[in-house]
Design a protein around this motif. Structure first.
Motif, PDB file in Angstrom:
ATOM      1  N   VAL A 104       0.858  -1.186   0.000  1.00 25.45           N
ATOM      2  CA  VAL A 104       0.000   0.000   0.000  1.00 25.45           C
ATOM      3  C   VAL A 104       0.892   1.233   0.000  1.00 25.45           C
ATOM      4  CG1 VAL A 104      -1.856   1.244   1.138  1.00 25.45           C
ATOM      5  CG2 VAL A 104      -1.756  -1.256   1.296  1.00 25.45           C
ATOM      6  N   LEU A 105       0.757   2.032  -1.019  1.00 24.94           N
ATOM      7  CA  LEU A 105       1.478   3.308  -1.055  1.00 24.94           C
ATOM      8  C   LEU A 105       0.557   4.388  -0.529  1.00 24.94           C
ATOM      9  CD1 LEU A 105       3.171   3.225  -4.592  1.00 24.94           C
ATOM     10  CD2 LEU A 105       3.954   2.227  -2.446  1.00 24.94           C
ATOM     11  N   ILE A 106       1.086   5.230   0.339  1.00 24.94           N
ATOM     12  CA  ILE A 106       0.292   6.351   0.832  1.00 24.94           C
ATOM     13  C   ILE A 106       0.999   7.612   0.387  1.00 24.94           C
ATOM     14  CG2 ILE A 106      -0.711   7.463   2.872  1.00 24.94           C
ATOM     15  CD1 ILE A 106      -0.369   4.767   4.319  1.00 24.94           C
ATOM     16  N   LEU A 107       0.271   8.466  -0.303  1.00 23.72           N
ATOM     17  CA  LEU A 107       0.900   9.711  -0.720  1.00 23.72           C
ATOM     18  C   LEU A 107      -0.072  10.877  -0.673  1.00 23.72           C
ATOM     19  CD1 LEU A 107       0.118   9.376  -4.067  1.00 23.72           C
ATOM     20  CD2 LEU A 107       2.098   7.915  -3.834  1.00 23.72           C
ATOM     21  N   THR A 108       0.470  12.066  -0.844  1.00 20.85           N
ATOM     22  CA  THR A 108      -0.347  13.269  -0.728  1.00 20.85           C
ATOM     23  C   THR A 108      -0.754  13.764  -2.115  1.00 20.85           C
ATOM     24  OG1 THR A 108       1.743  14.433  -0.555  1.00 20.85           O
ATOM     25  CG2 THR A 108       0.570  14.056   1.476  1.00 20.85           C
ATOM     26  N   PRO A 132      11.435  -4.250   5.388  1.00 20.72           N
ATOM     27  CA  PRO A 132      10.706  -3.643   6.503  1.00 20.72           C
ATOM     28  C   PRO A 132       9.208  -3.526   6.196  1.00 20.72           C
ATOM     29  CG  PRO A 132      12.613  -2.318   5.877  1.00 20.72           C
ATOM     30  CD  PRO A 132      12.440  -3.354   4.826  1.00 20.72           C
ATOM     31  N   ALA A 133       8.382  -3.559   7.243  1.00 20.57           N
ATOM     32  CA  ALA A 133       6.925  -3.492   7.064  1.00 20.57           C
ATOM     33  C   ALA A 133       6.482  -2.106   6.604  1.00 20.57           C
ATOM     34  CB  ALA A 133       6.230  -3.857   8.371  1.00 20.57           C
ATOM     35  N   VAL A 134       7.228  -1.090   7.071  1.00 15.05           N
ATOM     36  CA  VAL A 134       6.888   0.297   6.711  1.00 15.05           C
ATOM     37  C   VAL A 134       8.135   0.961   6.146  1.00 15.05           C
ATOM     38  CG1 VAL A 134       6.121   2.552   7.583  1.00 15.05           C
ATOM     39  CG2 VAL A 134       5.221   0.444   8.613  1.00 15.05           C
ATOM     40  N   ILE A 135       7.998   1.582   4.983  1.00  8.01           N
ATOM     41  CA  ILE A 135       9.118   2.363   4.451  1.00  8.01           C
ATOM     42  C   ILE A 135       8.645   3.777   4.173  1.00  8.01           C
ATOM     43  CG2 ILE A 135      10.786   2.613   2.574  1.00  8.01           C
ATOM     44  CD1 ILE A 135      10.923  -0.355   2.381  1.00  8.01           C
ATOM     45  N   ASP A 136       9.417   4.718   4.684  1.00  2.00           N
ATOM     46  CA  ASP A 136       9.089   6.124   4.503  1.00  2.00           C
ATOM     47  C   ASP A 136      10.071   6.707   3.488  1.00  2.00           C
ATOM     48  OD1 ASP A 136       8.110   8.684   4.813  1.00  2.00           O
ATOM     49  OD2 ASP A 136       9.254   9.089   6.638  1.00  2.00           O
ATOM     50  N   VAL A 137       9.606   7.675   2.708  1.00  2.00           N
ATOM     51  CA  VAL A 137      10.531   8.382   1.823  1.00  2.00           C
ATOM     52  C   VAL A 137      10.996   9.637   2.544  1.00  2.00           C
ATOM     53  CG1 VAL A 137      10.887   9.428  -0.435  1.00  2.00           C
ATOM     54  CG2 VAL A 137       9.313   7.493  -0.198  1.00  2.00           C
ATOM     55  N   LYS A 173      17.019  19.215  15.376  1.00  2.30           N
ATOM     56  CA  LYS A 173      18.289  19.375  14.636  1.00  2.30           C
ATOM     57  C   LYS A 173      18.429  18.325  13.530  1.00  2.30           C
ATOM     58  CE  LYS A 173      21.010  21.657  18.191  1.00  2.30           C
ATOM     59  NZ  LYS A 173      21.420  21.168  19.523  1.00  2.30           N
ATOM     60  N   ILE A 174      17.565  17.307  13.543  1.00  4.51           N
ATOM     61  CA  ILE A 174      17.639  16.271  12.504  1.00  4.51           C
ATOM     62  C   ILE A 174      17.264  16.894  11.159  1.00  4.51           C
ATOM     63  CG2 ILE A 174      16.633  14.080  11.701  1.00  4.51           C
ATOM     64  CD1 ILE A 174      16.006  13.445  14.669  1.00  4.51           C
ATOM     65  N   ASP A 175      18.086  16.648  10.137  1.00  5.87           N
ATOM     66  CA  ASP A 175      17.763  17.259   8.841  1.00  5.87           C
ATOM     67  C   ASP A 175      17.080  16.290   7.870  1.00  5.87           C
ATOM     68  OD1 ASP A 175      19.948  15.704   8.209  1.00  5.87           O
ATOM     69  OD2 ASP A 175      20.754  17.151   6.773  1.00  5.87           O
ATOM     70  N   LEU A 176      16.896  15.032   8.293  1.00  3.40           N
ATOM     71  CA  LEU A 176      16.176  14.086   7.440  1.00  3.40           C
ATOM     72  C   LEU A 176      14.676  14.225   7.739  1.00  3.40           C
ATOM     73  CD1 LEU A 176      16.436  11.771   5.373  1.00  3.40           C
ATOM     74  CD2 LEU A 176      16.536  10.175   7.303  1.00  3.40           C
ATOM     75  N   CYS A 177      13.923  14.637   6.718  1.00  3.17           N
ATOM     76  CA  CYS A 177      12.507  14.965   6.940  1.00  3.17           C
ATOM     77  C   CYS A 177      11.585  13.997   6.215  1.00  3.17           C
ATOM     78  CB  CYS A 177      12.219  16.375   6.436  1.00  3.17           C
ATOM     79  SG  CYS A 177      13.119  17.620   7.354  1.00  3.17           S
ATOM     80  N   ASN A 178      10.405  13.850   6.784  1.00  4.94           N
ATOM     81  CA  ASN A 178       9.385  12.992   6.193  1.00  4.94           C
ATOM     82  C   ASN A 178       8.744  13.681   4.997  1.00  4.94           C
ATOM     83  OD1 ASN A 178       7.159  11.298   5.715  1.00  4.94           O
ATOM     84  ND2 ASN A 178       5.952  12.321   7.306  1.00  4.94           N
ATOM     85  N   SER A 179       8.808  13.042   3.834  1.00  7.88           N
ATOM     86  CA  SER A 179       8.190  13.613   2.628  1.00  7.88           C
ATOM     87  C   SER A 179       6.678  13.446   2.648  1.00  7.88           C
ATOM     88  CB  SER A 179       8.739  12.901   1.394  1.00  7.88           C
ATOM     89  OG  SER A 179       8.252  11.562   1.362  1.00  7.88           O
ATOM     90  N   GLY A 180       6.183  12.514   3.470  1.00  5.12           N
ATOM     91  CA  GLY A 180       4.753  12.218   3.493  1.00  5.12           C
ATOM     92  C   GLY A 180       4.375  11.015   2.653  1.00  5.12           C
ATOM     93  N   VAL A 181       5.378  10.403   1.997  1.00  2.00           N
ATOM     94  CA  VAL A 181       5.108   9.235   1.144  1.00  2.00           C
ATOM     95  C   VAL A 181       5.597   7.965   1.842  1.00  2.00           C
ATOM     96  CG1 VAL A 181       5.606   8.155  -1.091  1.00  2.00           C
ATOM     97  CG2 VAL A 181       5.316  10.632  -0.918  1.00  2.00           C
ATOM     98  N   PHE A 182       4.718   6.972   1.893  1.00  3.41           N
ATOM     99  CA  PHE A 182       5.027   5.716   2.584  1.00  3.41           C
ATOM    100  C   PHE A 182       4.670   4.523   1.718  1.00  3.41           C
ATOM    101  CE2 PHE A 182       4.222   8.746   5.943  1.00  3.41           C
ATOM    102  CZ  PHE A 182       5.111   8.410   6.957  1.00  3.41           C
ATOM    103  N   ALA A 183       5.341   3.388   2.007  1.00  6.33           N
ATOM    104  CA  ALA A 183       4.888   2.087   1.502  1.00  6.33           C
ATOM    105  C   ALA A 183       4.733   1.184   2.714  1.00  6.33           C
ATOM    106  CB  ALA A 183       5.897   1.492   0.528  1.00  6.33           C
ATOM    107  N   VAL A 184       3.579   0.529   2.801  1.00 11.41           N
ATOM    108  CA  VAL A 184       3.291  -0.267   3.989  1.00 11.41           C
ATOM    109  C   VAL A 184       2.751  -1.636   3.562  1.00 11.41           C
ATOM    110  CG1 VAL A 184       2.067  -0.315   6.205  1.00 11.41           C
ATOM    111  CG2 VAL A 184       2.649   1.892   5.169  1.00 11.41           C
ATOM    112  N   ASP A 185       3.184  -2.656   4.277  1.00 13.70           N
ATOM    113  CA  ASP A 185       2.671  -4.014   4.088  1.00 13.70           C
ATOM    114  C   ASP A 185       1.176  -4.016   4.444  1.00 13.70           C
ATOM    115  OD1 ASP A 185       1.971  -6.691   4.392  1.00 13.70           O
ATOM    116  OD2 ASP A 185       3.963  -7.248   5.153  1.00 13.70           O
TER     117      ASP A 185
END
Ligand code: UD1
Ligand code: CA
Length: 462
Positions: A104-108, A132-137, A173-185
């Motif tokens: 399942v891809l979840i996107l905006t 992995p069960a969940v992958i975030d971009v 301070k973390i510079d890796l940000c969630n794009s909002g796009v996921f792939a989930v089992d």
């Protein structure tokens, strides 16, 4: 390995109040296509078996625009009645995805620059039994401030995503940000979404919480990275213009890679579907609306506006020509400056070179349409057709009052108003006959000069 079955959830219930628009924000256009249409076009090549489109109440036209962009997708519109957050929005897809097994891809829905290549990489990362069960971009952005931060563990696995407002100073301070796009089992998705609680700064159900929840359930989570430009979201008119700029840059590069010459690329505006053949040349400041097909070797000179038109090989267009929907320009035909063509076929080798309007018409092969010719196609009620035969010659400043037919090889004298059909090879003259009055101008000037002298003398005396 068997290709995974794919389902997509597109979140598009947002109102986009910052657009200050009467329309939902995803209906605004970039490169001649709606924002939601671009998202659908990026998904389509993955051939998902289901697409759940989450929209707000009274957003039927969003579903319609999504469907119009691509015929290949089976889209199920799902209404999210109350806007309670991204997690709540994704959960609304449960019924639409009932019985589905796969990725399942979840996107905006408001990110028109996402590419199919990125989505394919995401699907690939989810494939294999160890995945992995969940992958975030993830993305690295110049200003991470508004985004969710991705907390990555020592094993390079994703541990959780923390929204900016809920983050500690350290996490910010973390510079890796969630794009909002996921792939989930699919086997875990709705279970995880069902556990999301709105206990955060915004009191919303966060989709991003599924990462921490998955970890707690002993499921691995991971991430891939993609360029942040792909995730430019449209929330304002300024962002709309910025996204348009990125899209145009992409389209121009693709056109040049396919063998077209753009003399000054940054001034050429393309549509998502503009087709330019090899060795087509496009001069500066040319604008393409949707539905244009240009064959190889065509020359389009500067400052033309072209929409819904086809141009066959070797034709020359412009400068300053306007081709409107239904214009079909044949091989080696010429359409010159200040000529407007609408719903008309200009056949091979025909010339319409200066200051003319050709609407609802055919210009036969090798015909020559003189400067200032107008097809009078509209009487205020109905549109009518003008047929100009092969090799006909239309003299300058003629009005062809449709419906009317000019036979092949006929000549229409300059300045004619043609209201009846002209037989082939005939000469049609339809204007007042010329009369020369010998000496008239000279006498006229002498008389006027005398009158002027008389009035000048009188006013001097006064
Ligand atoms: C979201 C992410 C954030 C990420 C960012 C990327 C969450 C909690 N946060 O934040 O980590 O960095 O996107 O842009 O997910 N939507 C609905 N229904 C809702 C709420 C939202 O359909 O009830 C849709 C919106 O239309 C939009 C998308 O979900 O297309 C994202 O929502 P938005 O409110 O913009 O999330 P952000 O706060 O930007
Ligand atoms: Ca957003």
């Amino acid at each position: 390995m068997k290709k995974p079955d794919i389902a997509v959830i597109v979140l598009a219930a947002g109102l986009g109040t910052r657009m200050k628009s009467d329309r939902p924000k995803v209906l605004h256009k970039i490169a001649g296509r709606s924002i939601i249409g671009h998202v659908m076009a990026a998904i389509a090549p993955l051939a998902p078996s289901r697409v759940a489109l989450i929209v707000g109440p009274e957003m039927d036209d969003v579903a319609a625009a999504a469907g119009a962009a691509t015929k290949d997708l089976r889209i199920t519109p799902v209404v999210q009645r109350e806007r309670k957050g991204t997690g709540h929005a994704a959960l609304q897809a449960q019924k639409a995805l009932a019985g589905f097994v796969g990725e399942v891809l979840i996107l905006t829905g408001d990110t028109p620059l996402m590419t199919t290549a990125m989505l394919e990489r995401l699907v690939a990362a989810r494939s294999g039994p160890e995945a992995p069960a969940v992958i975030d971009v993830g993305m690295r952005v110049p200003d991470p401030n508004p985004y969710g931060r991705m907390v990555v563990g020592a094993d390079n696995g994703l541990e959780r995503i923390v929204e900016m407002r809920d983050a500690t100073p350290q996490e910010r301070k973390i510079d890796l940000c969630n794009s909002g796009v996921f792939a989930v089992d699919s086997r875990h998705l709705f279970d995880l979404l069902g556990q999301v609680r709105p206990d955060n700064a915004k009191n919303e159900y966060y989709l991003t919480d599924i990462v921490g929840l998955a970890r707690r359930a002993g499921l691995a989570c991971g991430y891939i990275e993609a360029p942040h430009e792909e995730f430019i979201g449209i929330n304002s008119r300024a962002e709309l213009a910025m996204a348009e700029g990125f899209m145009q840059a992409r389209l121009r590069l693709a056109a040049m890679a396919a063998g077209a010459t753009l003399t000054d690329p940054s001034t050429v505006w393309l549509s998502h579907d503009t087709k330019l053949g090899p060795d087509a040349t496009v001069g500066p400041s040319v604008i393409f609306g949707p539905g244009v097909e240009v064959a190889g070797g065509v020359e389009i000179l500067g400052f033309c506006h072209i929409e819904g038109a086809s141009i066959a090989k070797g034709a020359r267009i412009g400068p300053f020509a306007r081709l409107r929907p239904g214009a079909e320009i044949g091989e080696n035909a010429h359409v010159g400056n200040f000529v407007e063509i609408k719903n008309a076929r200009v056949e091979a080798g025909a010339k319409v070179n200066h200051l003319a309007y050709i609407g609802d018409a055919r210009v036969g092969a090798r015909a020559n349409v003189g400067a200032g010719t107008i097809t009078c196609n509209y009487d205020g009620f109905v549109k009518a057709f003008t047929d100009i035969g092969e090799g006909a010659f239309i003299g300058s400043n003629s009005a062809l009052v449709a419906p009317v037919k000019i036979g092949a090889g006929a000549i229409v004298a300059a300045g004619a108003v043609i209201t009846r059909d002209v037989p082939p090879d005939a000469l049609a003259v339809a204007r007042g006959r010329q009369e020369d009055k010998s000496g008239w101008a000279k006498t006229f000037r002498a008389k006027r000069a005398a009158e002027k002298a008389k009035t000048a003398k009188r006013s001097h005396k006064d």
